[in-house]
Every structure is written in C-alpha cells, then in structure tokens.
Design a protein around this motif. Structure first.
Motif, mmCIF file in Angstrom:
data_model
loop_
_atom_site.group_PDB
_atom_site.id
_atom_site.type_symbol
_atom_site.label_atom_id
_atom_site.label_comp_id
_atom_site.label_asym_id
_atom_site.label_seq_id
_atom_site.Cartn_x
_atom_site.Cartn_y
_atom_site.Cartn_z
ATOM 1 N N PRO A 1 0.893 -1.275 -0.069
ATOM 2 C CA PRO A 1 0.182 -0.037 -0.119
ATOM 3 C C PRO A 1 0.941 1.131 -0.034
ATOM 4 N N ALA A 2 1.634 1.469 0.883
ATOM 5 C CA ALA A 2 2.639 2.563 0.797
ATOM 6 C C ALA A 2 3.508 2.835 -0.294
ATOM 7 N N ALA A 3 4.002 1.783 -0.786
ATOM 8 C CA ALA A 3 4.849 1.784 -1.986
ATOM 9 C C ALA A 3 3.746 2.381 -3.294
ATOM 10 N N THR A 4 2.661 1.689 -3.381
ATOM 11 C CA THR A 4 1.781 2.063 -4.303
ATOM 12 C C THR A 4 1.242 3.589 -4.292
ATOM 13 N N LEU B 1 10.286 -8.102 -2.688
ATOM 14 C CA LEU B 1 10.157 -6.797 -1.812
ATOM 15 C C LEU B 1 8.666 -6.140 -1.975
ATOM 16 N N ASN B 2 7.865 -6.718 -2.870
ATOM 17 C CA ASN B 2 6.599 -6.012 -3.353
ATOM 18 C C ASN B 2 6.573 -4.741 -3.631
ATOM 19 N N LEU B 3 7.367 -4.304 -4.398
ATOM 20 C CA LEU B 3 7.368 -2.937 -4.770
ATOM 21 C C LEU B 3 6.770 -2.737 -6.288
ATOM 22 N N PRO B 4 6.336 -1.620 -6.628
ATOM 23 C CA PRO B 4 5.760 -1.563 -7.930
ATOM 24 C C PRO B 4 6.529 -1.690 -8.985
ATOM 25 N N TYR B 5 6.119 -2.272 -9.975
ATOM 26 C CA TYR B 5 6.798 -2.550 -11.556
ATOM 27 C C TYR B 5 6.974 -1.047 -11.931
ATOM 28 N N ASP B 6 8.192 -0.654 -12.517
ATOM 29 C CA ASP B 6 9.290 -1.568 -12.582
ATOM 30 C C ASP B 6 10.548 -0.878 -11.708
ATOM 31 N N THR B 7 10.832 -1.784 -10.720
ATOM 32 C CA THR B 7 11.752 -1.600 -9.783
ATOM 33 C C THR B 7 12.746 -2.516 -9.587
ATOM 34 N N ALA C 1 11.176 8.659 -11.101
ATOM 35 C CA ALA C 1 11.857 8.619 -9.732
ATOM 36 C C ALA C 1 11.228 7.397 -8.895
ATOM 37 N N ARG C 2 11.631 6.545 -9.069
ATOM 38 C CA ARG C 2 11.088 5.194 -8.763
ATOM 39 C C ARG C 2 11.624 4.953 -7.225
ATOM 40 N N GLY C 3 12.644 5.821 -6.912
ATOM 41 C CA GLY C 3 13.314 5.709 -5.422
ATOM 42 C C GLY C 3 12.180 6.114 -4.239
ATOM 43 N N PHE C 4 11.008 6.833 -4.865
ATOM 44 C CA PHE C 4 10.089 7.404 -3.688
ATOM 45 C C PHE C 4 9.409 6.218 -3.275
ATOM 46 N N ALA C 5 9.034 5.173 -4.138
ATOM 47 C CA ALA C 5 8.340 4.014 -3.880
ATOM 48 C C ALA C 5 8.940 2.949 -2.879
ATOM 49 N N VAL C 6 10.413 3.049 -3.164
ATOM 50 C CA VAL C 6 11.292 1.953 -2.574
ATOM 51 C C VAL C 6 11.374 2.547 -1.260
ATOM 52 N N TRP C 7 11.610 3.697 -1.042
ATOM 53 C CA TRP C 7 11.748 4.333 0.301
ATOM 54 C C TRP C 7 10.455 3.934 1.212
ATOM 55 N N ALA C 8 9.261 4.273 0.711
ATOM 56 C CA ALA C 8 8.132 4.053 1.293
ATOM 57 C C ALA C 8 7.979 2.668 1.517
ATOM 58 N N GLY C 9 8.250 1.707 0.697
ATOM 59 C CA GLY C 9 8.080 0.331 0.671
ATOM 60 C C GLY C 9 8.708 -0.059 1.779
ATOM 61 N N LEU C 10 9.956 0.313 1.991
ATOM 62 C CA LEU C 10 10.904 -0.191 3.061
ATOM 63 C C LEU C 10 10.494 0.453 4.242
ATOM 64 N N ARG C 11 10.059 1.729 4.373
ATOM 65 C CA ARG C 11 9.575 2.282 5.696
ATOM 66 C C ARG C 11 8.246 1.717 6.044
ATOM 67 N N GLU C 12 7.759 1.032 5.232
ATOM 68 C CA GLU C 12 6.086 0.422 5.431
ATOM 69 C C GLU C 12 6.637 -0.983 6.242
ATOM 70 N N LEU C 13 7.624 -1.616 5.600
ATOM 71 C CA LEU C 13 7.929 -2.929 6.293
ATOM 72 C C LEU C 13 8.814 -3.024 7.613
ATOM 73 N N GLY C 14 9.745 -2.104 7.312
ATOM 74 C CA GLY C 14 10.715 -2.011 8.373
ATOM 75 C C GLY C 14 12.029 -3.329 8.125
ATOM 76 N N ARG C 15 12.945 -3.340 8.959
ATOM 77 C CA ARG C 15 13.856 -4.498 8.897
ATOM 78 C C ARG C 15 13.033 -5.647 9.158
ATOM 79 N N ASP C 16 12.229 -5.794 10.430
ATOM 80 C CA ASP C 16 11.783 -7.019 10.768
ATOM 81 C C ASP C 16 10.601 -7.195 9.803
ATOM 82 N N GLY C 17 9.912 -6.430 9.101
ATOM 83 C CA GLY C 17 8.849 -6.932 8.170
ATOM 84 C C GLY C 17 9.298 -7.444 6.958
ATOM 85 N N VAL C 18 10.613 -7.047 6.468
ATOM 86 C CA VAL C 18 11.148 -7.592 5.408
ATOM 87 C C VAL C 18 11.565 -9.201 5.564
ATOM 88 N N ALA C 19 12.086 -9.040 6.734
ATOM 89 C CA ALA C 19 12.554 -10.676 7.249
ATOM 90 C C ALA C 19 11.369 -11.453 7.300
#
Length: 455
Positions: free
Chosen positions: A84-87, A294-300, A342-360
């Motif tokens: 959701p946040a990445a989208t 990582l469940n980010l939008p295409y294309d990343t 500027a695909r970096g915005f979605a990457v930043w948001a997706g990582l913030r949404e999940l956090g380190r523990d969420g990605v794991a």
C-alpha cells in the motif's frame, strides 16, 4: 484546478477498487485478445477528449484484460504485489513528475534513492561502500553489473573499453552456471561481448553451480580477463550458488564475480535463510529486483557495485549542458537511463512500511507457504521434484503432456495462476510464492483447485 483534483481522485478510486477486488476476482481467465485490441483501437480523434471521459474509456477497455498479478493467488514468474505505501508513493511520484537524472533535476529523487539504497545494502548484506543504481528490472541490473565487470577486467589488461571499444581488445571469458537466467546471455549480447564468450559450468542436482567444475574451468582457462556470473536463487528451484567459495575462486584467478540475485538475494534479509547466500558480500557486483519479493511497484530493481568508481566509469556520461552535476555518483551515473522516473520514492516508502523485521518476516512467510504448497501437493499424490529451500516449487503430474494440460486448466480456472517450465528435460508446474498478502488459506484453496483440475 477542481477538475484536476476530481480526475486524480477518480483515478485513485479506480485503482483502489481494483486492488480491493484482488482477493475475490479470478486470477486469470481466457481473454479474447482480438476483442481487447479492438476496444483500444480505432482512429485517433481529431478533436480533444475531456480527461474524465478518457479515464472512463481506459478503465472500460482495460478491465477485461487485467491479470491479478498483484493478488494473493498469483504464483507465476516470481511476481510480488506492490504494498500500500509503495503504491501510494508511486502515485505521488507520477503526480510530482520528477526527472531523477541527478540532484539538479530532482534533489528529492536523488535523496530518496540514496537513503533507500543504504537501507537495501544493510538488509541484503552488501558492503555499505557499494554503489546502488535504481533500474527497471533484473535485465538492466545484470547489464549494469556486467558493464562494470567488462570495464574493470579490460582495464586490468590495459584496455580502455569505453574509449576504444571491443575491436582489438583482449578476449574476455565469461563463466556462468548451465542453469543461469537468460538475461545473462542477453546482457552479453547488449554489451558486445557475445554469447560465444560464455562458458557454461555444470550445476549440481538442484541447479547451483558446481564449485569443483568452476575451479577446473578457471584453471584450464588460464590467465586473462575473466567474469564469472553467479546466482542467488535458481529461477526454477530457488537453489543458491556457494557464493563464498565461488567468489574466493574467482578472485584467486583475478576475475570479477557478479551475482544475479533477482529474487534469491532477499534470502540475506532474514536470519532464517541468510545461510543460503553466505559470502555474498565478497562479490564485485549484484543484481536484485524490488518488484519481486520486496513487493514494490513495477518497474523497480537495483544494480549494486563494490567499486562505485568502476560502476560510474562504465555507465555515466557528461555533456556541456549538464551544469552543476558531479560529485558522488548517483542517479543516471549508475544506470543506462537519462530520462529516469523517480522510482526511489516508492522504494523508500515500501521499506519504511515494512521495516527491517517486516522484510525478514515477508521472506520467511513466503518460504513457509511454499513448503505448505509442496506438502499439500505431495499429500494429494503429485510429485514435487525440487528441494523447497526458498519460495519456488516444481511439480510434476505424470508425463509432460498431462502436466501441460494441468497447467493450462489451472490458468483457465482462475482460482490461482501458476506457470509451466522445463527443468532437467521435464515439463513441470512452477509455483512462486512472492506476494505479501498470500495466506495459508490462499495456498490451501489453490492446492485444492490444482488437485481437482488434475483429477
């Protein structure tokens, strides 16, 4: 301005309605492609069309041809679903319409890429000093990594490939596992090295490169510019090469070690699976997708390089009108694109949404669901032919013709979607569990549908 706001809200509402429908809608159904083409076709109008009407026409034309690849029961091609946040961030990126060429065209875009790149390296276990280029997919990431490799191995041989090209250059030898992804071959074509330079190294029972065979191949080849393409996550089985041992071998012979980790590199983000990519930090370059696990939008996707100067030397350029550029390589210095979204915005948001523990947790959950798939299909009497070490499951339903019929029936049924593949001379169903929204109930429902259709 009110019309613009209303238009954007209508578009967001359409997108949200579609995403909310994914758990219940058929994943993929037979489509009349001719009718779909006709819905989009027709002469271009002479007069302009109101934007809201254009949007409505687009939704009506596209709806019958949409595949629920972002949904919880799509198990084809190692495809995730954008979070959701990445989208939402990607929708903002489109609205902001930034050119992520460098910090002059968009300071914010470069700042987002810099921060997200730092987080990515921490998560994956890539050295903090490495560069991180934000590209479109594994193909572009492999091409950037191998461009850096080409630069360095030829520079070591006294050849400036960027200035002199390849005619007359020392011959470059490229080694890769026999079960490498096809993008490696295409990168070699795009870089002018050609596929004849590639020497296929035998692989073990699950498709990982055989370290003994690699050692013998490097020894027999003797000195000379050498690139070795390793793999984290075999595209069929999920198996990972012994990266520590392989990188040590490559460097012992003065070569460059590139890791194609389109989805398997994410094993490094979880303590449960990290052992599968032990030694990845010893490589020279890495390719990894964001729109897969990582469940980010295409294309990343991401191209990392242990030598940022080499990365930039292989990919960057300068021009008289590019005033105010320079400094630490970033943006287009590390990719083959100048007009970059500027695909970096979605990457930043997706990582913030999940956090380190969420990605794991995402990695661990998908692996557990893949094992559940394998257990369920085995219990139903079908053959799982691979060791399920990550998120990939290969299933046989008897002879090749029957397996292909089952795959076709599953795709037409719409309960779930899985693709077919050929591995070790056999036709198999290939199941990839990569979506953050997939549940145990989704897996069980899919297993039941596959069993019903196979019978």
């Amino acid at each position: 301005m009110d019309e613009l706001r209303h238009l954007f809200r209508r578009a967001a509402d359409h997108a949200a309605d579609y995403r909310l429908s994914l758990p219940d809608r058929p994943v993929g159904v037979p489509v009349d492609q001719a009718a779909l083409n006709k819905a989009f076709a027709g002469p271009l109008p002479h007069a302009s069309t109101p934007p809201e009407q254009v949007l409505a026409e687009l939704v009506a034309a596209a709806e019958p041809g949409l595949v629920a690849t972002a949904g919880p029961r799509y198990f084809g091609f190692v495809v995730g679903g954008a979070s959701p946040a990445a989208t939402a961030a990607d929708m903002l990126a489109t609205g902001w319409d930034q050119i992520a060429f460098n910090a002059v065209t968009s300071p914010a875009a470069v700042a987002a890429e810099t921060a997200a790149g730092t987080w990515l390296k921490e998560l994956l276990g890539i050295p903090a000093t490495a560069s991180a280029g934000f590209v479109t997919g594994g193909q572009a990431a492999n091409t950037a990594g191998l461009a850096a490799a080409r630069h360095q191995v030829l520079a070591d041989a006294g050849w400036d490939v960027e200035r002199r090209g390849l005619p007359g250059a020392p011959a470059v030898r490229v080694f890769a596992g026999a079960e490498r992804h096809a993008t490696i071959d295409r990168s070699l074509r795009l870089l002018g090295l050609g596929t004849d330079t590639l020497r296929a190294v035998p692989t073990g029972p699950q498709g990982a490169i055989d370290p003994h065979a690699l050692a013998a191949a490097l020894r027999d080849a003797g000195p000379g510019p050498t690139i070795v393409c390793l793999q984290a996550g075999n595209v069929n089985t999920g198996a990972c090469d012994d990266l520590r041992r392989a990188c040590d071998l490559v460097h012992r012979y003065g070569g460059w070690a590139h890791v194609d980790g389109a989805f398997g590199l994410w094993a490094g983000a979880s303590p449960v699976t990290r052992h599968l990519v032990d030694g990845l930090e010893a490589a020279d370059s890495w390719a990894c997708d964001g729109h897969k696990w990582l469940n980010l939008p295409y294309d990343t996707a991401f191209a990392f390089c242990a030598r940022p100067d080499v990365h930039a030397a292989a990919m960057s350029y300068a021009a008289a009108y590019l005033v105010g550029c320079g400094g630490v390589p970033a943006g287009a210095d590390l990719t083959a694109e100048s007009s970059r979204r500027a695909r970096g915005f979605a990457v930043w948001a997706g990582l913030r949404e999940l956090g380190r523990d969420g990605v794991a947790a995402l990695v661990e959950r998908c692996c557990a669901l893949a094992r559940r798939f394998a257990d369920g299909l085995t219990a139903a009497g079908f053959e799982v032919v691979n060791d399920v070490v990550l998120n990939q499951v290969l299933v046989g339903f008897g002879d090749d013709a029957r397996t292909d019929r089952v795959v076709a029936a599953v795709q037409a049924d719409g309960t779930c979607w899985a693709g077919g593949t050929t591995w070790r001379g056999r036709r198999l169903m290939r199941i990839s569990v990569s979506n953050a929204t997939t549940t145990e109930a989704d897996v069980d429902r899919s297993v039941a549908a596959i069993a019903r259709l196979a019978r």
